[in-house]
Scaffold this active site. Structure first.
Site: not given
Length: 776
Positions: A352, A354-359, A673, A716
């Site tokens: 996903g 950056p900044g969505v909380g993966k780490t 796309s 999107k």
């Protein structure tokens, strides 16, 4: 028929008396009565028979009294000599208080050749056993015995026969049968004795070897101390690797390999550089937690609460972790192994923007599982040895990052986060992504072999979590070994909840503020999400909140009272909004269509412009387009030309030099796309009709106008919502992807699945009269 004799009888529990034996018998009342009766009788005999608990004995031994006397301790005893085997008949009456019985002597059969052969075999076994015990006097006695029956009855003295076996010999009249029994029993005992002697010899040899090694080590320590290799106290604990290896809890194969290296170390000279390499290797092996594991939490409710407390949303990941815990808990309840083995670990890749909380999600997963957490940063790693380790022949060799992560965690089942796995590079030093194939394959990583250790390491119980921004940058073979969980970004409502529950309290705490001193209203948070940030995650959102908290702290230091930051106050704290709705402005002229794209930063709005100039007919493309988008532009132009009549396009408008431009020309763009967006822009340009400002679209197009499916639908649609669009056209075959889109996004957007690009053009273009009015 032998003549019956009437003799007194004495029953003894032990010893079992056989013919030819001379044994002492303690004289209690019953024994004294029997001995006195025997001495007073004419025959001078008594019968010695075994005392049985379950039945009356049928055989005994006729014995004569040799001597009656007293033991040194004062007890009375009689010495008797067994003479003949006798069969016990009925009871009889006699003088005295002794018990009298009628007996018949058992006649000895004639000696046959088979009897002689059996006797010789038994004598050979008996002599072999006596010689092992070095009982040379008994050997001489046995050699003088020639009668097979007498030889067999000498077994009454054998300590290795039980009382049951001796009674069986007493009750066996046939000499051949007795000899066969003794040959079997003696052979078994002799074999058992040889095994026991061998084991005792091995133990003795081992003890001597250990004592010898201990003495030599003590001498070695003294020599090394004299040479100055040890400190003044003679402390050799750090250098005594053999003792450390033997005391460590290591798997058997690892212990054998470590002891081999210890042997090399002990044989090497102190000037040899190999000694330092071996010490480093041994330290690495001994520091690894080979048999250390942490116990997983089996409380599913508590695990879910931990995940919910740390992160908002991300239901797919939370469900996957809870499912993993549920399976392990059930296997534990059923008594099935949950540690080690093939495929017991979990390998997931969180993809996903950056900044969505993966780490940070990796730390929450470790807390929910009750495991140790280790983060391995892979961004920019280009050397394969970083994963598999350096071979020990190189100077400065080290184990790979996976082995170091296990050592850092201190257990064999941590949660290992492989951060930025899509940014692993490759060059002449190897391909680290290929080295990760074995690490992340649940069917292979139970025998992962690091080049430095050169030992099998079981990674099957490690929970691997990988993070990536762009799925396409992950090698296909590597992606195939992992479970893909996509984190596509947050909606406006999600951002509001995250800011209110997580970001704002954290930034207040970092600025040493309390909720009573500084308050940010929900309206202000929502405006920040809408007009100050257009990111899928919340990283920039948190930076803006940190900026506001710093300014608030400054005002409080100047003596201001409690501060409330509302929507109207944001300009003073954050400056003017950075983003405003621009779709209406960009599409105010014909030839501009709003497309949707996915980048490494998440979903985004992409404007495509089409124009025509006089000159030789042709197609000009600008905007740093990749090969795929260039082909899409050519396909779009060919479709519009071939279907001009259906689209209401004057063919003369296309017989000019067509120019397609995608703004932000410094940013490379590519992907399958943009076809429908280019067709719409070309038709808008050719007809002079504007594209509706509230419309966005995505999809690839074929030469006959079919709309092909694309990826990243959720990202999107989130971008379309952030940009203020209300209608979005997507391919019909992507309709199933709407199940993953949040409900509030679907409520805010009119999503229309389409199969024909002509229908998209018809619905996306503004009416002709409206276009003319706008142009005027």
């Amino acid at each position: 028929m032998p003549e019956a004799l009437q003799v007194p009888v004495h029953f003894v529990a032990e010893p079992i008396v056989l013919p030819g034996m001379v044994v002492p018998i303690e004289l209690d009342d019953a024994a004294r009565a029997a001995v006195d009766a025997a001495q007073a009788s004419e025959a001078g005999k008594l019968l010695i028979a075994p005392r049985l608990d379950d039945r009356y004995p049928t055989y005994g031994v006729l014995a004569s009294v040799v001597q009656v006397g007293r033991l040194p301790g004062g007890g009375a005893v009689a010495v008797v000599r067994g003479e003949k085997r006798a069969h016990i008949g009925s009871g009889a009456s006699g003088p005295g208080t002794a018990l009298w019985v009628l007996v018949e002597e058992v006649a000895e059969p004639a000696t046959t050749d088979e009897t002689k052969t059996l006797a010789a075999e038994y004598k050979k076994l008996l002599l072999a056993m006596l010689q092992r015990r070095e009982a040379w006097q008994i050997v001489d006695v046995v050699n003088k015995i020639t009668d097979p029956s007498a030889l067999a009855d000498t077994a009454g003295y054998a300590s290795y026969l039980s009382d049951v076996q001796k009674r069986q010999l007493l009750e066996t009249e046939n000499v051949d049968e007795r000899l066969r029994l003794l040959i079997g029993w003696t052979g078994d005992h002799l074999a058992e004795t040889e095994v026991n002697d061998k084991i005792a010899e091995d133990v003795r040899t081992g003890m001597e070897k250990q004592q010898k090694e201990f003495l030599l080590r003590q001498q070695l320590a003294a020599i090394r101390k004299e040479l100055g290799e040890l400190d003044e106290n003679g402390d050799a604990s750090t250098d005594d690797y053999r003792a450390r290896v033997e005391a460590a809890d290591l798997p058997e194969k690892v212990r054998e390999a470590a002891l081999r290296e210890v042997g090399k170390l002990e044989r090497s000279s102190d000037q040899s550089p190999e000694g330092g390499w071996i010490r480093t290797w041994l330290d690495t092996v001994l520091d690894l937690p080979w048999n250390v594991t942490t116990e997983d939490s089996t409380d599913l409710k508590s695990a879910r609460e931990i995940l919910d407390a740390d992160h908002h949303g991300l239901e797919d990941v939370k469900d996957r972790i809870v499912e993993y815990l549920a399976v392990r808990a059930r296997r534990t309840q059923r008594g099935m192994s949950v540690v080690g083995g093939r495929g017991s670990g979990a390998v997931m890749v969180l993809a996903g923007p950056p900044g969505v909380g993966k780490t940070s999600l990796g730390e929450s997963v470790a807390r929910a599982l009750g495991r140790k957490f280790v983060r391995v940063a892979l961004g920019g790693v280009r050397d394969e040895a970083e994963i598999r380790g350096h071979r020990r022949t190189y100077v400065g060799a080290l184990p790979g990052r996976i082995v170091r992560a296990i050592g850092e965690a201190g257990s064999m089942n941590p949660v290992v986060l492989l951060d930025e796995i899509d940014k692993v590079g490759s060059d002449y030093r190897g391909d680290p992504a290929a080295a990760l194939l074995e690490v992340l394959d649940p069917a292979q990583n139970h025998t992962f072999r690091d080049h430095y250790l050169d030992l099998d390491l079981d990674l099957s119980d490690v929970v691997f979590l990988a993070t990536a921004n762009v799925i396409e940058n992950i090698p296909t073979a590597l992606l195939d070994r992992m479970e893909l969980v996509e984190l596509d970004g947050y909606t406006a409502d999600d951002k509001l909840a995250i800011a209110r529950d997580f970001l704002l309290p954290r930034q207040r705490d970092r600025a040493a503020l309390t909720a009573d001193e500084v308050t940010v209203t929900d309206a202000a948070l929502r405006k920040i999400a809408a007009d100050y940030t257009r990111e899928p995650g919340v990283r920039q959102f948190e930076r803006l909140l940190a900026k506001a908290m710093r300014k608030a702290t400054t005002k409080l230091a100047a003596g201001a009272g409690p501060i409330v930051i509302d929507e109207a106050d944001l300009v003073a704290y954050l400056g003017r909004p950075r983003f405003t709705p621009e779709s209406a402005e960009r599409t105010a002229v014909p030839g501009v269509a709003t497309g949707l794209a996915v980048t490494g930063m998440g979903g985004d709005v992409l404007y495509i412009e089409a124009g025509a100039t006089d000159g030789e007919p042709g197609l000009q493309l600008t905007g740093q387009l990749g090969d795929v988008m260039k082909e899409s532009a050519q396909i779009a132009l060919s479709y519009v030309r071939s279907h001009a009549g259906e689209l209401g396009v004057d063919t003369k408008a296309l017989d000019r030099r067509i120019h397609i431009h995608v703004p932000a020309g410094a940013v490379p763009k590519d992907g399958p796309s943009a076809g429908v967006t280019m067709v719409t822009a070309l038709v808008s340009m050719a007809t002079g009709r504007q594209v509706r400002a509230d419309v966005g679209m995505t999809g690839e197009v074929t030469l006959n106008g079919r709309v092909l499916p694309i990826g990243g639908v959720k990202q999107k649609l989130l971008a379309a919502q952030r940009a203020g669009l209300s209608t979005v056209f997507i391919p019909q075959r992507n309709e199933a992807d709407l199940d993953d889109v949040p409900a509030d996004v679907l409520e805010a957007l009119d999503v229309r699945p389409m199969t024909d690009v002509a229908e998209i053009v018809a619905q996306a273009l503004a009416p002709a009269d409206a276009a003319v009015t706008a142009a005027a």
